[in-house]
Design an enzyme around this catalytic site. Structure first.
Site, short mmCIF file in Angstrom:
data_model
loop_
_atom_site.label_atom_id
_atom_site.label_comp_id
_atom_site.label_asym_id
_atom_site.label_seq_id
_atom_site.Cartn_x
_atom_site.Cartn_y
_atom_site.Cartn_z
N GLY A 238 61.17 53.59 12.43
CA GLY A 238 60.54 53.51 13.87
C GLY A 238 59.69 54.31 14.39
O GLY A 238 59.36 55.28 13.75
N GLU A 273 63.78 47.91 12.85
CA GLU A 273 64.84 48.71 13.21
C GLU A 273 64.53 49.92 14.33
O GLU A 273 64.63 50.90 13.94
CB GLU A 273 65.55 49.31 12.10
CG GLU A 273 66.14 48.27 11.01
CD GLU A 273 66.93 48.93 10.13
OE1 GLU A 273 66.98 50.36 10.06
OE2 GLU A 273 67.44 48.25 9.00
N PRO A 274 64.03 49.41 15.53
CA PRO A 274 63.49 50.28 16.37
C PRO A 274 64.96 51.08 17.16
O PRO A 274 65.54 50.28 18.02
CB PRO A 274 62.92 49.74 17.36
CG PRO A 274 63.25 48.49 17.41
CD PRO A 274 63.85 48.05 16.04
N ARG A 276 64.92 54.75 18.18
CA ARG A 276 64.48 55.71 19.12
C ARG A 276 63.33 55.25 20.05
O ARG A 276 63.59 55.41 21.38
CB ARG A 276 63.68 56.83 18.20
CG ARG A 276 63.25 58.13 18.78
CD ARG A 276 62.54 58.76 18.36
NE ARG A 276 62.96 59.25 16.83
CZ ARG A 276 63.87 59.95 16.58
NH1 ARG A 276 64.08 60.98 17.59
NH2 ARG A 276 64.45 60.54 15.41
N ARG A 312 69.25 68.33 18.98
CA ARG A 312 67.83 68.05 18.25
C ARG A 312 66.99 69.22 17.93
O ARG A 312 66.37 69.58 17.02
CB ARG A 312 67.26 66.97 18.97
CG ARG A 312 67.72 65.69 18.75
CD ARG A 312 66.59 64.38 19.28
NE ARG A 312 65.57 64.36 18.32
CZ ARG A 312 64.44 64.86 18.87
NH1 ARG A 312 64.05 65.31 19.98
NH2 ARG A 312 63.50 64.55 17.84
N TYR A 316 66.50 70.27 14.23
CA TYR A 316 65.35 69.88 13.50
C TYR A 316 64.09 70.79 14.03
O TYR A 316 62.92 70.25 13.63
CB TYR A 316 65.04 68.41 14.04
CG TYR A 316 65.98 67.40 13.70
CD1 TYR A 316 66.16 67.06 12.52
CD2 TYR A 316 66.55 66.53 14.38
CE1 TYR A 316 67.19 66.10 12.01
CE2 TYR A 316 67.38 65.32 14.41
CZ TYR A 316 67.62 65.27 13.07
OH TYR A 316 68.43 64.31 12.68
N CYS A 342 77.63 80.38 21.70
CA CYS A 342 77.62 81.66 21.02
C CYS A 342 76.88 81.54 19.69
O CYS A 342 77.46 81.60 18.63
CB CYS A 342 79.31 82.22 20.72
SG CYS A 342 78.90 83.87 20.23
N GLU A 343 75.60 81.13 19.57
CA GLU A 343 74.67 80.99 18.57
C GLU A 343 73.44 81.31 18.99
O GLU A 343 72.93 80.98 19.97
CB GLU A 343 74.68 79.60 17.90
CG GLU A 343 76.22 78.92 17.54
CD GLU A 343 76.36 79.55 16.01
OE1 GLU A 343 75.56 80.28 15.54
OE2 GLU A 343 77.71 79.46 15.60
N TYR A 371 69.50 60.25 19.86
CA TYR A 371 70.15 61.11 19.05
C TYR A 371 70.42 62.32 19.86
O TYR A 371 70.11 63.59 19.26
CB TYR A 371 69.00 61.36 18.06
CG TYR A 371 68.75 60.08 17.25
CD1 TYR A 371 69.59 59.73 16.16
CD2 TYR A 371 67.62 59.38 17.05
CE1 TYR A 371 69.46 58.45 15.31
CE2 TYR A 371 67.36 58.17 16.43
CZ TYR A 371 68.42 57.95 15.67
OH TYR A 371 68.11 56.89 15.05
#
Length: 414
Positions: A238, A273-274, A276, A312, A316, A342-343, A371
């Site tokens: 994509g 297969e687009p 995004r 995301r 990532y 809490c991270e 996503y």
């Protein structure tokens, strides 16, 4: 664009996002533009004019049923990676003979559904082929299969979304292709209808698609020489979208298709297969500012949105543009935008030059259609947020907020 500013306020189509935020009883939430979704799909339709093709929307990108129904009505096919996505595509009205089931670990139950509905199924490995053969035999029904081949073309993207390299967990070992062809030839219930590759996501260079198409067509010619007549060439992958807002020129659907048009034989049906690039820029994630704080040399804007609703950036280290939905005249500082989870990994953006906001100010994470909601979770018992769709001057709830009562009903308490 469907999202635009007027007099310092962000609009979605004809509606001011601030007004929507004040009307919506829950924060944070996702806000979509129907006009943008339709424009994105139309761009692919026009690009593919004159080519026998299937636009296979990747349901994993965003599985909201209202959006799926709209894409189905526009003529889209679907790309599936689970049995539940197959069930959703049924509910949305997709033509299942124009759908593709991907995956390196498809279960027998998922394969049963796919064979029963005539879904195109990718062969991903030796054991995957054995499972497809067993399913077809048990049902005494034919299975239409493609072989997933890794062209080993570097898509030049984040390694987590690169899927077509030689060492990928997806696809067959290319040197075993003759073995797969022999197995398929000897099975009367298997119809080899095509080949598939998937390079990855967020691709910004169309030359990558051309290189992969040349390689895949060479595989098709070899398969034809073995007596098969593959119809489908699925080039997967994509295009990227303009997350960074730096003025970078992002390839369009026409750029992608024009880069391979001269390579395509007339007898081939092209599948793309687009995911995004169909839904990514259709949405913003709308938050409220909880407060502003400084620790050491770091400045933080704390919002009610978090990695639980949009992971995301944390997963990532992905960049998504962040902006306010209303005029803001505070002193400009360099802020990390963080949530309440809490991270230390809970952030929506880092090192952003923004005016200092007041408490309760509206803030959006842009390009949140792909996503984002699909990867949301209940971590820290955060509830998955609602989704709203704008069509001109109307706004509709297309997914209600998940509640604690919804969550508690999942438990059997003894």
């Amino acid at each position: 664009m469907s999202f635009h500013y007027k007099n310092g306020y962000l609009y979605c189509e004809k509606l001011r996002v601030k007004d929507i935020q004040e009307q919506v009883p829950y924060s944070p939430f996702y806000l979509y533009s129907l006009a943008q979704l339709e424009a994105n799909y139309t761009a692919y339709q026009k690009a593919l004019d004159g080519i026998d093709s299937i636009i296979g929307y990747a349901i994993k990108a965003n599985n909201n049923l209202t959006l799926l129904k709209r894409l189905s009505a526009l003529g889209s096919g679907a790309v599936l990676v689970s049995g539940n996505e197959l069930q959703m595509s049924l509910a949305a009205g997709f033509d299942l003979k124009r759908t593709i089931l991907n995956g390196n670990g498809k279960t027998l139950e998922e394969l049963k559904l796919a064979v029963e509905h005539g879904v195109l199924i990718n062969i991903d490995s030796e054991f995957d082929l054995a499972h497809i053969q067993q399913t077809a035999k048990d049902l005494n029904e034919p299975a239409n299969v493609l072989i997933r081949i890794n062209p080993d073309v570097d898509p030049q993207v984040h390694p987590y979304v690169s899927t077509g390299m030689k060492n990928s967990k997806f696809g067959i070992r290319n040197e075993r292709l003759d073995w797969f062809l022999s197995e398929i030839r000897e099975d009367p219930l298997l119809n080899l209808v095509g080949v598939h590759c998937h390079l990855g996501s967020t691709i910004k260079k169309v030359r990558i698609f051309r290189d992969a198409t040349e390689i895949m067509l060479a595989f098709i010619r070899g398969i034809q020489a073995e007596g098969f007549s593959p119809r489908y060439l699925n080039i997967g992958g994509g295009l990227g979208i303009d997350y960074e807002r730096t003025g970078e020129e992002i390839p369009t659907p026409s750029d992608l298709i024009d880069s391979i048009r001269d390579l395509l034989p007339k007898e081939i049906t092209l599948i793309i297969e687009p995911g995004r690039s169909l839904v990514g820029n259709t949405s913003v994630f709308v938050n409220r500012v909880t407060g502003v704080k400084t620790n050491g040399s770091k400045h933080f804007i704390v919002t009610d949105g978090s990695m639980s609703e949009l992971i995301r950036p944390s997963l990532y280290d992905a960049y998504q543009h962040i902006q306010f939905i209303e005029p803001m005249d505070g002193t400009v500082e360099t802020y990390d935008i963080v949530g309440p989870v809490c991270e230390s990994a809970d952030f929506l953006g880092k090192a952003r030059a923004l005016p200092t906001p007041h408490e309760g100010a509206g803030l959006v994470v842009c390009d949140a259609g792909a996503y984002c909601h699909a990867m949301s979770s209940n971590y820290n018992l955060k509830m998955r947020p609602p989704e709203y769709l704008v069509d001109g001057d109307n706004v509709t709830c297309i997914r209600r907020v998940e509640t604690l009562d919804d969550y508690m009903r999942l438990f059997d308490v003894f």
